[in-house]
Design an enzyme around this catalytic site. Structure first.
Site, PDB file in Angstrom:
ATOM      1  N   THR A  25       0.844  -1.202   0.000  1.00  0.00           N
ATOM      2  CA  THR A  25       0.000   0.000   0.000  1.00  0.00           C
ATOM      3  C   THR A  25       0.875   1.246   0.000  1.00  0.00           C
ATOM      4  OG1 THR A  25      -1.870  -1.064   1.047  1.00  0.00           O
ATOM      5  CG2 THR A  25      -1.666   1.292   1.378  1.00  0.00           C
ATOM      6  N   HIS A 178      -7.248 -11.115  -0.786  1.00  0.00           N
ATOM      7  CA  HIS A 178      -6.572 -10.684   0.437  1.00  0.00           C
ATOM      8  C   HIS A 178      -7.321 -11.272   1.645  1.00  0.00           C
ATOM      9  CE1 HIS A 178      -4.202  -8.630   3.249  1.00  0.00           C
ATOM     10  NE2 HIS A 178      -4.238  -7.385   2.781  1.00  0.00           N
ATOM     11  N   ASN A 181      -3.622 -10.184   7.176  1.00  0.00           N
ATOM     12  CA  ASN A 181      -3.306  -8.916   7.839  1.00  0.00           C
ATOM     13  C   ASN A 181      -4.457  -8.245   8.581  1.00  0.00           C
ATOM     14  OD1 ASN A 181      -0.713  -9.271   7.086  1.00  0.00           O
ATOM     15  ND2 ASN A 181      -0.836  -7.950   5.277  1.00  0.00           N
ATOM     16  N   TYR A 183      -7.651  -7.995   7.925  1.00  0.00           N
ATOM     17  CA  TYR A 183      -8.747  -7.367   7.175  1.00  0.00           C
ATOM     18  C   TYR A 183      -9.953  -8.292   7.171  1.00  0.00           C
ATOM     19  CZ  TYR A 183      -5.216  -3.949   6.244  1.00  0.00           C
ATOM     20  OH  TYR A 183      -4.246  -2.997   6.424  1.00  0.00           O
ATOM     21  N   ASN A 238      -3.324  -5.401  12.817  1.00  0.00           N
ATOM     22  CA  ASN A 238      -4.695  -4.890  12.974  1.00  0.00           C
ATOM     23  C   ASN A 238      -5.485  -5.627  14.041  1.00  0.00           C
ATOM     24  OD1 ASN A 238      -4.682  -2.713  11.032  1.00  0.00           O
ATOM     25  ND2 ASN A 238      -4.462  -4.305   9.461  1.00  0.00           N
TER      26      ASN A 238
HETATM   27  C1  LIG Z   1      -2.861  -3.600   2.629  1.00  0.00           C
HETATM   28  C2  LIG Z   1      -2.069  -3.610   3.667  1.00  0.00           C
HETATM   29  C3  LIG Z   1      -1.724  -4.909   4.301  1.00  0.00           C
HETATM   30  O1  LIG Z   1      -2.055  -5.952   3.741  1.00  0.00           O
HETATM   31  O2  LIG Z   1      -1.093  -4.861   5.381  1.00  0.00           O
HETATM   32  C4  LIG Z   1      -1.477  -2.360   4.227  1.00  0.00           C
HETATM   33  C5  LIG Z   1      -2.298  -1.260   4.437  1.00  0.00           C
HETATM   34  C6  LIG Z   1      -1.749  -0.087   4.945  1.00  0.00           C
HETATM   35  C7  LIG Z   1      -0.395   0.003   5.232  1.00  0.00           C
HETATM   36  C8  LIG Z   1       0.410  -1.119   5.026  1.00  0.00           C
HETATM   37  C9  LIG Z   1      -0.136  -2.298   4.530  1.00  0.00           C
END
Ligand SMILES: C=C(C(=O)O)c1ccccc1
Length: 366
Positions: A25, A178, A181, A183, A238
């Site tokens: 990103t 995805h 991480n 999400y 996260n």
């Molecule tokens: C899409 C990201 C991920 O998969 O960690 C991401 C998002 C924001 C900053 C860094 C990485």
């Protein structure tokens, strides 16, 4: 020359070497539309065997950070077409990462400034990147999410299907789902973020259900040979956690085995951090996938350098190795690894947001 630099194929995508550019990103696509700067950035890195683009929002609701690209506007698909044309003209291959952030978002980024969505109304102790009224970027606390209704989940799966179709229209060679991480899809898989009592919560089988429904829909839409997935069994990113990542991810890869995916991309350890954040047997995970009939390319990621990447590929463990930050600072990383040349230092200050500085300005070897 090491096997790391030999051609192979990822699904039906022929690649010139076994080095992938990990999704990164960079927050440089205002309005969620890819622009000329993005075209140049990806073109510069086309010698990667496979570029996996930065996370690309499947819908407006899926957007969690300012100025990340999307696949939900026609002008975005046109923008991606210019990116993929440039990469292909330079001899490269590129897939895009289909991204729904779930709770890692902010009301200012959401449709009608609403609450972000998630498996449960459990806020993440995390931050996201938004734009201040004066246009400057800022990392702020993620907003309190609302729990998705069971009846909404079929619509989320449909959003992934449509985005996968849009990715192919945008000229991508395929997609990476995805599921890593912290999400949306991983929020469903991990028990600290998923406290549902319907068929998408509770048991491991229920918690991996949404991910498998997305994989089913995307592979039916564009073909399993163009579909990969990214997972991060032990990452704390996260604010996700689970008491038994081995059980969750063994069940997941055994279920994925039946889809004949192009690839499985595994973040080994904390994303961009320590590999040993939790004890985990990465080779055992791959064996579980293969023993269940999984034939997809195995892409290993996180903290690899030239020596460990060569070892991982030549030992037969990894089919490809994905590099993230080294590709930010070294557009010609493949050549530098081949020649064992020095790498450019990474400028942390220009990772997220901004313009050409620290994006397209890193020098290649003469
Ligand atoms: C899409 C990201 C991920 O998969 O960690 C991401 C998002 C924001 C900053 C860094 C990485």
């Amino acid at each position: 020359m090491s096997k790391l630099f030999e051609p192979t194929s990822v699904g039906t995508i022929p690649v010139s070497n076994r080095i992938a550019m990990a999704p990164l990103t960079r927050n440089r696509s205002p309005g969620a539309v890819p622009n000329d700067l993005n075209v140049e950035y990806y073109r510069q890195r086309a010698t990667a065997g496979l570029i996996i683009s930065e996370g690309t929002a499947i819908t407006h609701q899926a957007q969690g950070y300012a100025d990340v690209p999307g696949l939900y506007k026609s002008e975005a698909i046109e923008g991606w077409k210019r990116v993929t044309d440039a990469v292909h003209s330079a001899g490269g291959k590129i897939v895009t990462q289909l991204w729904h952030v779930g709770r890692i978002s902010h009301t200012s980024l959401q449709p009608d400034n609403g609450a972000p969505v998630a498996p449960s109304a459990v806020a993440a102790k995390s931050k996201t990147y938004i734009l201040n009224p004066d246009g400057s970027g800022a990392f702020v606390e993620t907003s309190e999410p609302r729990a998705l209704e069971t009846a909404e989940l079929a619509g989320i799966v449909e959003d992934y299907r449509k985005a996968a179709r849009a990715a192919i229209e945008g000229g991508f060679d395929g997609v990476e789902i995805h599921a890593a991480n912290g999400y949306l899809l991983e929020q469903f898989m991990r028990s600290n973020s998923n406290q549902r009592t319907d068929q998408y919560g509770g048991s491991i089988e229920n918690r991996i259900r949404l991910t498998l429904e997305v994989v089913e829909a995307v592979t039916k839409e564009i073909g399993a040979d163009k579909t990969g997935i990214r997972i991060s069994p032990t990452t704390p990113a996260n604010d996700v956690s689970d008491p038994d990542p081995k059980a969750v991810y063994t069940a997941l890869v055994e279920a994925l085995a039946k889809f004949d995916l192009a690839f499985v991309h595994v973040i080994e350890g904390a994303t961009g951090g320590p590999r040993d954040v939790l004890p985990f047997d990465w080779k055992a995970l791959k064996s579980a996938y293969r023993d269940a009939g999984g034939k997809g390319t195995w892409i290993a990621n996180n903290g690899y350098d030239r020596e460990s990447a060569i070892e991982a590929v030549e030992s037969g463990y990894a089919d490809l190795v994905a590099f993230g930050r080294p590709f930010i600072a070294n557009p010609d990383l493949v050549r530098r690894l081949k020649e064992d040349a020095a790498l450019n230092p990474l400028d942390q200050a220009t990772l997220y947001g901004g313009g050409a500085e620290g994006y397209t300005t890193y020098p290649a070897l003469a």
